[in-house]
Design a protein around this motif. Structure first.
Motif, PDB file in Angstrom:
ATOM      1  N   ASN A  32       0.820  -1.206   0.000  1.00 52.29           N
ATOM      2  CA  ASN A  32       0.000   0.000   0.000  1.00 52.29           C
ATOM      3  C   ASN A  32       0.854   1.257   0.000  1.00 52.29           C
ATOM      4  O   ASN A  32       1.889   1.324   0.672  1.00 52.29           O
ATOM      5  N   SER A  52      -7.464   7.622 -18.566  1.00 50.55           N
ATOM      6  CA  SER A  52      -7.205   6.243 -18.172  1.00 50.55           C
ATOM      7  C   SER A  52      -5.879   6.194 -17.430  1.00 50.55           C
ATOM      8  O   SER A  52      -5.007   7.021 -17.638  1.00 50.55           O
ATOM      9  N   LEU A  54      -3.042   3.174 -15.679  1.00 50.22           N
ATOM     10  CA  LEU A  54      -2.651   1.787 -15.459  1.00 50.22           C
ATOM     11  C   LEU A  54      -2.042   1.684 -14.066  1.00 50.22           C
ATOM     12  O   LEU A  54      -1.088   2.393 -13.745  1.00 50.22           O
ATOM     13  N   GLU A  55      -2.622   0.830 -13.250  1.00 47.00           N
ATOM     14  CA  GLU A  55      -2.141   0.630 -11.884  1.00 47.00           C
ATOM     15  C   GLU A  55      -1.794  -0.837 -11.733  1.00 47.00           C
ATOM     16  O   GLU A  55      -2.618  -1.706 -12.001  1.00 47.00           O
ATOM     17  N   ILE A  56      -0.566  -1.108 -11.323  1.00 47.98           N
ATOM     18  CA  ILE A  56      -0.084  -2.488 -11.204  1.00 47.98           C
ATOM     19  C   ILE A  56       0.474  -2.710  -9.799  1.00 47.98           C
ATOM     20  O   ILE A  56       1.193  -1.879  -9.276  1.00 47.98           O
ATOM     21  N   THR A  58      -1.068  -3.587  -6.707  1.00 48.23           N
ATOM     22  CA  THR A  58      -1.729  -3.274  -5.451  1.00 48.23           C
ATOM     23  C   THR A  58      -2.058  -4.559  -4.693  1.00 48.23           C
ATOM     24  O   THR A  58      -2.317  -5.589  -5.295  1.00 48.23           O
ATOM     25  N   GLY A  61      -6.239  -3.122  -3.244  1.00 47.45           N
ATOM     26  CA  GLY A  61      -7.020  -2.176  -4.024  1.00 47.45           C
ATOM     27  C   GLY A  61      -6.959  -0.743  -3.537  1.00 47.45           C
ATOM     28  O   GLY A  61      -7.609   0.133  -4.101  1.00 47.45           O
ATOM     29  N   SER A  63      -4.657   1.788  -3.636  1.00 49.96           N
ATOM     30  CA  SER A  63      -4.263   2.818  -4.604  1.00 49.96           C
ATOM     31  C   SER A  63      -5.177   2.825  -5.820  1.00 49.96           C
ATOM     32  O   SER A  63      -5.478   3.884  -6.380  1.00 49.96           O
ATOM     33  N   ALA A  64      -5.664   1.667  -6.234  1.00 49.13           N
ATOM     34  CA  ALA A  64      -6.569   1.603  -7.390  1.00 49.13           C
ATOM     35  C   ALA A  64      -7.832   2.420  -7.128  1.00 49.13           C
ATOM     36  O   ALA A  64      -8.345   3.084  -8.039  1.00 49.13           O
ATOM     37  N   PHE A  67      -6.967   6.119  -7.515  1.00 47.74           N
ATOM     38  CA  PHE A  67      -6.780   6.474  -8.926  1.00 47.74           C
ATOM     39  C   PHE A  67      -8.110   6.478  -9.671  1.00 47.74           C
ATOM     40  O   PHE A  67      -8.364   7.358 -10.493  1.00 47.74           O
ATOM     41  N   ALA A  68      -8.958   5.507  -9.396  1.00 51.51           N
ATOM     42  CA  ALA A  68     -10.261   5.440 -10.061  1.00 51.51           C
ATOM     43  C   ALA A  68     -11.116   6.655  -9.704  1.00 51.51           C
ATOM     44  O   ALA A  68     -11.807   7.212 -10.564  1.00 51.51           O
TER      45      ALA A  68
END
Length: 77
Positions: A32, A52, A54-56, A58, A61, A63-64, A67-68
């Motif tokens: 995290n 858009s 790209l999140e790799i 995590t 979830g 940080s995703a 970002f979302a």
């Protein structure tokens, strides 16, 4: 940020801290971001009006979600 989403993020962050606390081996810990780092990247997403992201990598979830939420704000611009 929506207060309900902020609570979810705070809960996820606290659960991650509780999970990581007793683990000496870094490889077993969650990946995290800190809230400050997530806020900064979310700000950059908003400023750039990124459509858009790209999140790799995590772990839960955290940080995703940050970002979302930021991308959702740029869609309204």
């Amino acid at each position: 940020m929506d207060p309900q989403l902020a609570r979810i993020l705070d809960d996820l962050y606290q659960e991650g801290r509780a999970h990581d606390g007793p683990l000496a081996d870094r490889l077993l810990r969650l990946r995290n971001m800190t809230p400050e780092a997530a806020q900064l990247i979310a700000l950059l997403i908003r400023v750039q009006r990124a459509g858009s992201v790209l999140e790799i990598g995590t772990s839960n979830g955290y940080s995703a979600i940050w970002f979302a939420d930021a991308v959702r704000d740029t869609a309204a611009c």
